[in-house]
Design a protein around this motif. Sequence first.
Motif, PDB file in Angstrom:
ATOM      1  N   SER A  32      -8.008 -16.331 -16.085  1.00  0.00           N
ATOM      2  CA  SER A  32      -9.232 -17.079 -16.361  1.00  0.00           C
ATOM      3  C   SER A  32      -9.326 -17.408 -17.851  1.00  0.00           C
ATOM      4  N   ILE A  40     -11.419   6.827 -22.175  1.00  0.00           N
ATOM      5  CA  ILE A  40     -11.604   5.420 -21.822  1.00  0.00           C
ATOM      6  C   ILE A  40     -10.493   4.947 -20.881  1.00  0.00           C
ATOM      7  N   ASN A  61      -5.512 -10.324 -17.312  1.00  0.00           N
ATOM      8  CA  ASN A  61      -6.343 -10.550 -18.493  1.00  0.00           C
ATOM      9  C   ASN A  61      -5.622  -9.955 -19.697  1.00  0.00           C
ATOM     10  N   MET A  89     -14.418  -1.697 -21.453  1.00  0.00           N
ATOM     11  CA  MET A  89     -13.364  -1.976 -20.485  1.00  0.00           C
ATOM     12  C   MET A  89     -13.976  -2.364 -19.138  1.00  0.00           C
ATOM     13  N   LEU A  99     -13.447  -5.977 -17.029  1.00  0.00           N
ATOM     14  CA  LEU A  99     -13.005  -6.117 -15.638  1.00  0.00           C
ATOM     15  C   LEU A  99     -14.067  -6.735 -14.738  1.00  0.00           C
ATOM     16  N   CYS A 105      -7.747   1.118 -12.532  1.00  0.00           N
ATOM     17  CA  CYS A 105      -7.467  -0.308 -12.291  1.00  0.00           C
ATOM     18  C   CYS A 105      -5.996  -0.493 -11.922  1.00  0.00           C
ATOM     19  N   GLN A 127     -16.790 -11.462 -12.426  1.00  0.00           N
ATOM     20  CA  GLN A 127     -17.222 -11.327 -11.035  1.00  0.00           C
ATOM     21  C   GLN A 127     -18.686 -11.009 -10.828  1.00  0.00           C
ATOM     22  N   SER A 142     -14.236 -18.667 -14.662  1.00  0.00           N
ATOM     23  CA  SER A 142     -15.307 -17.927 -13.988  1.00  0.00           C
ATOM     24  C   SER A 142     -16.695 -18.350 -14.467  1.00  0.00           C
ATOM     25  N   SER A 165     -13.534  -0.727 -12.262  1.00  0.00           N
ATOM     26  CA  SER A 165     -14.508  -0.668 -13.349  1.00  0.00           C
ATOM     27  C   SER A 165     -15.746   0.115 -12.928  1.00  0.00           C
ATOM     28  N   GLU A 166     -15.975   0.195 -11.637  1.00  0.00           N
ATOM     29  CA  GLU A 166     -17.083   1.010 -11.123  1.00  0.00           C
ATOM     30  C   GLU A 166     -16.605   2.422 -10.808  1.00  0.00           C
ATOM     31  N   LYS A 167     -15.400   2.734 -11.275  1.00  0.00           N
ATOM     32  CA  LYS A 167     -14.759   4.039 -11.060  1.00  0.00           C
ATOM     33  C   LYS A 167     -14.599   4.351  -9.579  1.00  0.00           C
ATOM     34  N   THR A 184      -6.160  -7.351 -21.534  1.00  0.00           N
ATOM     35  CA  THR A 184      -5.930  -5.904 -21.522  1.00  0.00           C
ATOM     36  C   THR A 184      -4.759  -5.548 -20.619  1.00  0.00           C
ATOM     37  N   ILE A 228     -10.714   4.227 -16.630  1.00  0.00           N
ATOM     38  CA  ILE A 228     -10.933   2.957 -15.928  1.00  0.00           C
ATOM     39  C   ILE A 228      -9.630   2.156 -15.894  1.00  0.00           C
ATOM     40  N   GLU A 229      -8.926   2.146 -17.001  1.00  0.00           N
ATOM     41  CA  GLU A 229      -7.648   1.416 -17.054  1.00  0.00           C
ATOM     42  C   GLU A 229      -6.675   1.933 -15.994  1.00  0.00           C
ATOM     43  N   SER A 264      -9.737  -4.624  -9.181  1.00  0.00           N
ATOM     44  CA  SER A 264      -9.941  -4.234 -10.578  1.00  0.00           C
ATOM     45  C   SER A 264     -11.433  -4.092 -10.872  1.00  0.00           C
ATOM     46  N   TYR A 265     -12.224  -4.925 -10.233  1.00  0.00           N
ATOM     47  CA  TYR A 265     -13.681  -4.791 -10.394  1.00  0.00           C
ATOM     48  C   TYR A 265     -14.134  -3.409  -9.918  1.00  0.00           C
ATOM     49  N   SER A 279      -8.419  -9.486  -7.299  1.00  0.00           N
ATOM     50  CA  SER A 279      -9.228  -9.182  -8.497  1.00  0.00           C
ATOM     51  C   SER A 279     -10.328  -8.164  -8.215  1.00  0.00           C
ATOM     52  N   TYR A 280     -10.821  -8.167  -7.003  1.00  0.00           N
ATOM     53  CA  TYR A 280     -11.925  -7.248  -6.678  1.00  0.00           C
ATOM     54  C   TYR A 280     -11.489  -5.789  -6.818  1.00  0.00           C
TER      55      TYR A 280
END
Lengths: 692, 363
Positions: free
Chosen positions: A62, A282, A40, B354, B358, A289, B362, A86, A242-244, A42, A285-286, A238-239, A235-236
């Motif tokens: 996407s 911030i 993506n 962010m 991500l 990921c 999904q 998506s 995002s939920e740390k 970012t 999360i990056e 990275s998802y 991809s999951y």
Amino acid sequence: MTIFFNLIRKKIGLSRIGRITFSSTFVNSLKTPTVAFPLNYTLLHDDNFIKEFEDQSLFVISDLNLLKDEVLTDHLKHANYFYRHSGTFERFEELLNQNIELFTSQSLVTIIPFNSPNVVLNKEFARAEITFFLENASKLCVNNLDIKFGPSIRTFNYPELLGLYIYFIRNNENICLIDFNDSFDYLNKFRRIGSLIIQAKEQLDNNLVIMGSGKLVPKNYPLMVYLGYDIIDCSYSSYLASEKLYDTLEYMRPLNKIKYLPCSCVACQKTQGGTLIEDKSIRKIELTCLHNLITAKNSMNKVLQYLHVEDFRSYVEKSTLDDLNSMSLLKILDKEYFSFIKNDTPVTQKNKIVKSLGPLSYFRPDFQYFRENSIKSFIPESSTKLILVFPCSAKKPYSSSKSHKKFNNILKKFADHQEFQEIILTSPLGAIPRQLEDIYPVNSYDISVTGEWDHEELKITSSMLIELLKKYDARIPIICHLEGAYCDIVRIAQKTIRNTFYFSKIEESVTSKESLKSLEYLINTCKNISKSDGVIEQISHKSNTWIKKFFKILNYQFGFDLKTYYSSDLVNIKHGRNKNEIHIIGAKNRYLIGVFRKDVGQVFLTIKGAVELKPFLEDSNFIVFDGDKIKGNTLFRPGIIEFGQKLLPNSHVIILDKEKQNVIGVGEMFVGSNFIKNSKTGRIVKVYEKLK
Amino acid sequence: MKNSSENNNPLVEKIYFLRQKALEKRTIHNKQQLNKPVSFWIKEDRLKNEIGKEFTVILRTNGCNWALSRQGGCSMCGYVQDASSIKVNDEMIINQFKIALENKRSAIEQDDHHYVLKIFNSGSFFDDSEISDCVRKEIYSYINEIDKIKEVIIESRVEYITMEKLEKIKEGLNEKKVEIGIGLESANDHVRNDYINKGLPIKDFEKIVLMSKQLDVGIKAYLLFKPPFLNEQCAIDDCANSIRYCLDLGVDTISINPINIQKGSLIEHLWYKNLYRPPWFYSLFNCLVTNISSAKLRNCRIVSDPSGAGTKRGIHNCLKKECNETMKKMLKNFVLHQDPSKLDLKNHNCECKMQYELQKDQC
């Protein structure tokens, strides 16, 4: 459209190594299995990401605008892309129509999105939604023949609904892959995953690339590759970032629970702002990921290492050890789908140490196939007058071990020792006739030995012993030179087998002088019991251990019944210059019949040998080629007009001309009968000798 | 209309089942309660061509007949829970309206702003079994007493909207701009009828739009943002498509309603099972910014006043109060000024931005 997928080599289970060719120039080809990384805006503008992933060749995007981004064109110019919208199908169609040139580009495969509904209420709801999706997807494929499509497949945990997709996939030639969107979303329903994949393999062209997306974590990758997935969309990962959630490979752990970073990737290294677990900005999360994606990459690298170089199955077993659902899935595959999976599993692995790690290894398909096929193909020699049962040894082949050399020394004291049948008991393979000790997996396996056998091991070995002994006349005595749990196995067999069992007296160990004396005494006592009863045929030919082995291995490899051929006494054995090879030579004409190669544990028949053996060929290892003469060294699917139904990858075949009259070549299978049945293209046989 | 046992539609079956369960727990209101409105308030709002104020009255009736039918109602709606299970007669409804109006009359009359009156009955204003013709007539006459009220908005399902009723409202509120709010929810038939269970053919909606244009009655189309069974990007795509459709059709107002989880609804059931997350503010902003321009807003106003915004049950980002308050403020500013630039997120730097980037593909 260029052939999209080429199978290079089949591996254990449904795993395979292949090559995807995006364009006819081959510049953009990529090897599978592989991971598709999410891309993506970012990530694309994160220098660390670019440094880590610029050598990767497959990304999922996407946002079409990314393809025009300078960073992408500068740093990822050799990459290939999957476009996955998506959002809604309608919006996807709009974008496709607006950007038709991009979609027909060589390095892009378009995933047909099936994003709504994202959940279903029940099976009927799911069925209606799939039908609705397929109506739209069919129109799309028909209207865009120049675009390479990969439809999303969602079955919402009802694997039987895959049937709805079959007609659509088979009837659209621009479909080059299928993307299982939710196959691992319900890992707790592990039986359904097995059912889904086997259905796909049975009903669809095996040249379709199988992709997995959805809730996939790197620790599942080995099992997924074992199940035949060629591409895994990570991809999951990275998802989850995002939920740390931080991927330790064993677990996805909340970042706040990580006290000691188990990784030193670029994301986990100490930066100006502190480490990943200290950093409160911030960037957390990056960085998570980035770490999770690197873990996904490393995980696939490890899969590839095992797949190419080591015993992949043992890695799959190891990877499931801390995930009960994955473990259950592997067990289900072994038990319920063996009859299918065995046809996809190579009969041999070259120079591999196959470690049996415990109960998960007992029913691996190559072990099960060995048990099944050796029982089926083993035909007792008619001259057998005594059966000897020995324990296994750590060194392979057994006869090269100290203990078996000692046993052999005792046997050699008897001039008629060629009329003795030796059987070796071992876990987890079972009961091994001496003649098969050089073939895979007997020549390769290893297991930790403590003298303790569990119930399953006792059951496997005793069952196999019973099956082998059943083939012999009940009057042939059986001498057991065993101790400890080995004796328990024989005792189980004794309940079914009517032959008389004699146990040598073991003092200290089976190799002690006293024990070996006891063995010698017993042989002396028992060896003529059956002969005096007139059970045994007299053998008139000279005999040799390797000749016996050769015929038994041929029976095992080709399913021949070579009893009559063997008694005609037509072969000699010669050890080749290469210590790895044993040559089998016709006694009369002195021509080479075949070469046994120890590294792969297989006999390579020559054409002359194949001609000699053709009369014994039944529904076994043959291929009928559409022609009279083979050009090149590879047979491809379109040239095959008939084939044996039990061909396995790496098995050897006799190639017949189209009239089925003449042997025109001998070769080694790239694939098995399953693949030939379910494909229109692809390499089938590697020809190692052909009629000139 | 088919009943569900005939069509065996799993969506209808599920909604109906959940609805019946919820209705069993419905509060029984006494006579005194039935003579008072559910609620009423005044707050800043966007009028057709200016910033003004809204005066909203929520009336308690016997509830939406679609929700009470064997079809179970819409999958996201739980307003029928507030309706009365005891018959609410004409007098009670007039009393409810009068109480609200008298309570706020002086505040409205003394205010410098113009007002839009919104009468909501959590059902259909034009459904005679909820609000009779004579009650409607009386309500019109009360409204006419207040000059400051320049616009009047009522809501109805299309099957209750007739030429006669439109003529009567137009005649009854002669000096005022009238708008009929219709829950179109989505321009996509499949989403609207198979996911939301709206039971509304698009042609019926278009017919009413044409009819209302003939009488200079405005149409306010309600669009549902993130209906059940859609992920974030699908929600954006679907809403964008619906906005374009409404603009092309020439509706007067588009009201975008991000889902809020209402009791007894199918969406609540999915939410409890962790199969649904209310939309992110980022998605709504993304949808609005990329699909509307000031030029498009010349003929149509776009409004959005999300219920439960910033809470777990409503549209929210990360549940940090600060983040959601900023979003709500930005959205309000956009609505008041009809200016998409008010939704610019460049200066918003919450960590969840962010996270959203991500996740949006999904969830």
